[in-house]
Design an enzyme around this catalytic site. Structure first.
Site, PDB file in Angstrom:
ATOM      1  N   TYR A 175       7.045  24.540  12.077  1.00 28.74           N
ATOM      2  CA  TYR A 175       7.217  24.542  10.611  1.00 28.74           C
ATOM      3  C   TYR A 175       8.288  25.538  10.172  1.00 28.74           C
ATOM      4  O   TYR A 175       8.963  25.315   9.164  1.00 28.74           O
ATOM      5  CB  TYR A 175       5.864  24.753   9.904  1.00 28.74           C
ATOM      6  CG  TYR A 175       5.005  23.515  10.036  1.00 28.74           C
ATOM      7  CD1 TYR A 175       5.212  22.402   9.223  1.00 28.74           C
ATOM      8  CD2 TYR A 175       4.029  23.418  11.028  1.00 28.74           C
ATOM      9  CE1 TYR A 175       4.464  21.243   9.386  1.00 28.74           C
ATOM     10  CE2 TYR A 175       3.273  22.261  11.194  1.00 28.74           C
ATOM     11  CZ  TYR A 175       3.500  21.180  10.362  1.00 28.74           C
ATOM     12  OH  TYR A 175       2.772  20.021  10.532  1.00 28.74           O
ATOM     13  N   ASN A 230       5.608  14.303   0.839  1.00 26.90           N
ATOM     14  CA  ASN A 230       6.602  15.188   1.454  1.00 26.90           C
ATOM     15  C   ASN A 230       6.252  16.645   1.207  1.00 26.90           C
ATOM     16  O   ASN A 230       5.727  17.007   0.152  1.00 26.90           O
ATOM     17  CB  ASN A 230       7.995  14.892   0.898  1.00 26.90           C
ATOM     18  CG  ASN A 230       8.422  13.471   1.221  1.00 26.90           C
ATOM     19  OD1 ASN A 230       7.825  12.841   2.093  1.00 26.90           O
ATOM     20  ND2 ASN A 230       9.424  12.977   0.536  1.00 26.90           N
ATOM     21  N   VAL A 231       6.614  17.474   2.177  1.00 25.46           N
ATOM     22  CA  VAL A 231       6.306  18.895   2.065  1.00 25.46           C
ATOM     23  C   VAL A 231       7.549  19.687   1.663  1.00 25.46           C
ATOM     24  O   VAL A 231       7.491  20.904   1.498  1.00 25.46           O
ATOM     25  CB  VAL A 231       5.679  19.437   3.374  1.00 25.46           C
ATOM     26  CG1 VAL A 231       4.333  18.768   3.624  1.00 25.46           C
ATOM     27  CG2 VAL A 231       6.586  19.223   4.584  1.00 25.46           C
ATOM     28  N   HIS A 282       0.327  16.490   0.771  1.00 25.83           N
ATOM     29  CA  HIS A 282       0.228  17.020   2.146  1.00 25.83           C
ATOM     30  C   HIS A 282       0.690  18.468   2.263  1.00 25.83           C
ATOM     31  O   HIS A 282       1.017  18.922   3.357  1.00 25.83           O
ATOM     32  CB  HIS A 282       1.005  16.118   3.112  1.00 25.83           C
ATOM     33  CG  HIS A 282       0.410  14.743   3.242  1.00 25.83           C
ATOM     34  ND1 HIS A 282       1.078  13.665   3.774  1.00 25.83           N
ATOM     35  CD2 HIS A 282      -0.833  14.289   2.895  1.00 25.83           C
ATOM     36  CE1 HIS A 282       0.274  12.600   3.753  1.00 25.83           C
ATOM     37  NE2 HIS A 282      -0.884  12.955   3.218  1.00 25.83           N
ATOM     38  N   GLY A 324      10.054   4.882   0.131  1.00 24.09           N
ATOM     39  CA  GLY A 324      10.252   5.523   1.427  1.00 24.09           C
ATOM     40  C   GLY A 324       8.998   5.994   2.116  1.00 24.09           C
ATOM     41  O   GLY A 324       8.978   7.091   2.679  1.00 24.09           O
TER      42      GLY A 324
END
Ligand code: OAD
Length: 239
Positions: free
Chosen positions: A53, A89-90, A106, A177
Site C-alpha cells: 500500500y 477506488n481507494v 473500500h 469502470g
C-alpha cells in the site's frame, strides 16, 4: 432536480495511470489478493502488505484526475450538488477533481488506522501531504501497529448502508469502470428504483447482475462520460 448516483471502479482511474485489479496487467495478477488484501495475509506478513500500500500511495503522488473524474465533478456543480459518487477506488482522484459527495466503500489510501480496531474513528487519521510511507513500528492511537485504512476481503463494509440509502433515491444511476465482480458493491444495482435510468460505461463487456436493463456505453471512461454528458444535456438534465 434529478438525483444522480454514480458507482465507480478501477476503470475510471485507469486513464490516470492506476492499474486495475482484474484482467491483463491487473494488480491481482502480480500480487496474490490473499497475500495483500485479506486480514489473514496481513496477519501472516504485515510488512509485505504495508509495503504494497505504500507503493500504491507513492504512485498516487504522480498521477492526476482525468477527464471522466472532471466531468463527474462538473455534473455535480451543474446539478446543484445532487450527485453522489460511490466509489470502490481507494485513490483520491474524485476529490481532487472537485467531487464533494464521495463515499469510499473500500477505504482510502491516504488514511491509516489501527490494526486492532480498524473502524474505530479515534484511530483513523489522514496522512499529511507527501507522507506516503507507513513503517513497521508506527503506532495508531490505541498503540497497535498502524495499517492502511482499506477494506480487505472478508472485512465488513461499513459505508454500504449509506450507499444503499443514496442508491435507493436515485433517478439516474451511472456505473463506470467496474467489473461488478465484488459484493456488496455490485449488489447496489438491486436498490436502484424501478423507474430510474441506468447507464454503464466500460470498454469491455460487463455481466450485469440482476438482469436489470442497462444502457451500455462501450467506451473508455473519458470518451464515455463525454457521450453521457451530451445525452444528459439533450434530455435537459440539470441544464
Ligand atoms: P476490476 O479490475 O475488477 O474491473 C475494472 C473494470 O474497468 C473492468 O470492467 C474493465 O473493463 C474496466 N476498464 C478498463 N479500462 C477502462 C477505461 N479506460 N475506462 C473505463 N473502464 C475501464 O476493478 P473493480 O471492479 O473496481 O477491492 O474491482 C472492485 C474491487 O475489487 C476493488 O475495489 C478492489 C478489488 O479487489 C478491494 O481491494 C477490497
Amino acid at each position: 432536480m434529478k438525483k444522480i448516483v454514480v458507482l465507480t471502479g478501477a476503470g475510471i482511474s485507469a486513464e490516470s495511470g492506476m492499474a486495475t485489479f482484474r484482467g491483463a496487467g491487473g494488480l491481482w495478477n502480480n500480487y496474490p489478493v490473499e497475500q495483500v488484501a485479506t486480514p489473514e495475509g496481513y496477519r501472516r506478513n504485515p510488512g509485505l502488505v504495508i509495503r504494497f500500500y505504500n507503493e500504491l500511495r507513492r504512485q498516487l503522488q504522480d498521477i492526476q484526475p482525468n477527464g471522466a473524474h472532471l466531468m463527474l465533478a462538473e455534473l455535480e456543480r451543474r446539478c446543484g450538488g445532487n450527485v453522489t459518487v460511490v466509489t470502490q477506488n481507494v485513490d483520491d482522484l474524485h476529490e481532487r477533481a472537485g467531487s464533494r459527495h464521495v463515499i469510499h466503500l473500500h477505504g482510502e489510501l491516504l488514511k491509516v488506522t489501527s490494526s486492532r480496531d480498524p473502524n474505530n474513528p479515534a484511530c483513523i487519521r489522514t496522512l499529511k501531504p507527501g507522507e506516503y510511507e507507513v513503517k513497521m513500528g508506527d503506532r495508531a492511537a490505541d498503540g497497535s501497529q498502524l495499517r492502511p485504512f482499506i477494506v480487505w476481503f472478508g472485512e465488513p463494509v461499513p459505508l454500504i448502508e449509506q450507499a444503499i440509502e443514496e442508491t435507493s433515491r436515485a433517478d439516474i444511476f451511472i456505473i463506470i469502470g467496474t467489473s461488478l465482480a465484488v459484493y456488496p458493491a455490485a449488489g447496489l444495482l438491486q436498490y436502484v428504483p424501478a423507474g430510474a435510468e441506468v447507464y454503464l460505461i466500460d470498454p469491455e463487456e460487463v455481466a450485469v447482475p440482476s438482469g436489470r436493463p442497462v444502457r451500455f456505453i462501450r467506451k473508455g471512461a473519458t470518451e464515455g462520460m463525454k457521450e453521457l454528458m451530451n445525452l444528459l444535456t439533450a434530455q435537459k438534465i440539470c441544464s
